[in-house]
Design a protein around this motif. Structure first.
Motif, PDB file in Angstrom:
ATOM      1  N   ASP A   1      81.188  37.834  28.349  1.00 56.15           N
ATOM      2  CA  ASP A   1      80.841  38.060  29.742  1.00 56.15           C
ATOM      3  C   ASP A   1      82.039  37.709  30.617  1.00 56.15           C
ATOM      4  O   ASP A   1      82.716  36.718  30.384  1.00 56.15           O
TER       5      ASP A   1
ATOM      6  N   SER B   1      83.311  36.761  34.439  1.00 54.95           N
ATOM      7  CA  SER B   1      82.843  36.386  35.768  1.00 54.95           C
ATOM      8  C   SER B   1      83.785  36.996  36.796  1.00 54.95           C
ATOM      9  O   SER B   1      85.003  37.029  36.613  1.00 54.95           O
TER      10      SER B   1
ATOM     11  N   THR C   1      77.404  42.567  32.525  1.00 53.78           N
ATOM     12  CA  THR C   1      76.516  42.249  31.414  1.00 53.78           C
ATOM     13  C   THR C   1      75.294  43.131  31.580  1.00 53.78           C
ATOM     14  O   THR C   1      75.185  43.870  32.548  1.00 53.78           O
TER      15      THR C   1
ATOM     16  N   THR D   1      64.951  32.304  29.561  1.00 56.48           N
ATOM     17  CA  THR D   1      66.399  32.487  29.588  1.00 56.48           C
ATOM     18  C   THR D   1      67.009  31.541  30.608  1.00 56.48           C
ATOM     19  O   THR D   1      66.597  31.524  31.771  1.00 56.48           O
TER      20      THR D   1
ATOM     21  N   TYR E   1      72.771  31.305  34.175  1.00 58.66           N
ATOM     22  CA  TYR E   1      74.209  31.194  33.954  1.00 58.66           C
ATOM     23  C   TYR E   1      74.844  30.679  35.247  1.00 58.66           C
ATOM     24  O   TYR E   1      74.616  31.226  36.315  1.00 58.66           O
TER      25      TYR E   1
ATOM     26  N   ASN F   1      78.192  29.415  37.692  1.00 60.23           N
ATOM     27  CA  ASN F   1      79.531  29.838  38.012  1.00 60.23           C
ATOM     28  C   ASN F   1      80.049  28.999  39.178  1.00 60.23           C
ATOM     29  O   ASN F   1      79.261  28.485  39.969  1.00 60.23           O
TER      30      ASN F   1
ATOM     31  N   GLY G   1      74.027  29.674  40.278  1.00 60.12           N
ATOM     32  CA  GLY G   1      73.554  30.685  39.342  1.00 60.12           C
ATOM     33  C   GLY G   1      72.299  31.326  39.893  1.00 60.12           C
ATOM     34  O   GLY G   1      71.661  30.794  40.797  1.00 60.12           O
TER      35      GLY G   1
END
Length: 185
Positions: A46, A48, A91, A122, A125, A127, A168
């Motif tokens: 992935d 960013s 993604t 899930t 994610y 960042n 995220g």
């Protein structure tokens, strides 16, 4: 999606080759860990937008060149018609549509971001990147976690925040979310 990520990886690798830098030198000069930078160049992980933005800003290369392979040309104005922005699907969960890809020397990067729903379990994610960010939800409900604080944004809700804070997002209710993101440094 995988093909787009590989194309971005090739452009990043091409930039490093043109600069005559090794992987460790390139990573260090951009403030990235060597493993993180190597993963970007591999095209197998992935990507960013913030990492690409770090590379682009450090070497004074338009972000569009790395993301889309196009050099911005306009300096008075740039019109993007609905649904016609240059896009990249990082993604299966995130798609970025640039709204100013043709404008040179811009001080902000506006995108329409589409977040596809994921299974409830899930993880989000996270960042971080330099600067500030503005998000305005257009459709769907978005869970935005900033530095451990969970916020739910509904259509019409907006949030302006320090993007150096860990953040995220996740689509809620099993539905796609679309929002305007403006990233500034």
């Amino acid at each position: 999606m995988d093909e787009q990520i590989k194309q971005i990886a090739e452009r990043v690798r091409g930039l490093r080759d043109a600069l005559g830098l090794g992987i460790d030198e390139m990573a260090e000069s951009c403030g990235l860990a060597s493993a993180q930078y190597a993963a970007i160049e591999s095209g197998e992980c992935d990507l960013s937008v913030s990492s690409l933005q770090k590379i682009a800003r450090h070497f004074d290369v338009p972000l569009d060149v790395l993301m889309f392979g196009e050099e911005p040309k306009m300096n008075a104005y740039f019109l993007t018609r609905r649904g016609a922005g240059v896009s990249v699907e990082r993604t299966k969960a995130y798609k970025y549509e640039s709204l100013a890809s043709g404008f040179r020397n811009r001080i902000a990067d506006p995108f329409i971001v589409t977040v596809e729903p994921k299974p409830e379990e899930t993880p989000v994610y996270f960042n971080t990147h330099a600067g500030q960010e503005f998000n305005l939800v257009i459709e769907g409900r978005l869970l935005l976690n900033i530095n451990g604080k969970e916020l739910i944004l509904n259509p019409g809700d907006s949030l302006y925040f320090n993007s150096a804070l860990s953040h995220g997002m996740k689509a809620l209710d099993g539905k796609t979310v679309r929002f305007l993101a403006v990233v500034m440094q």
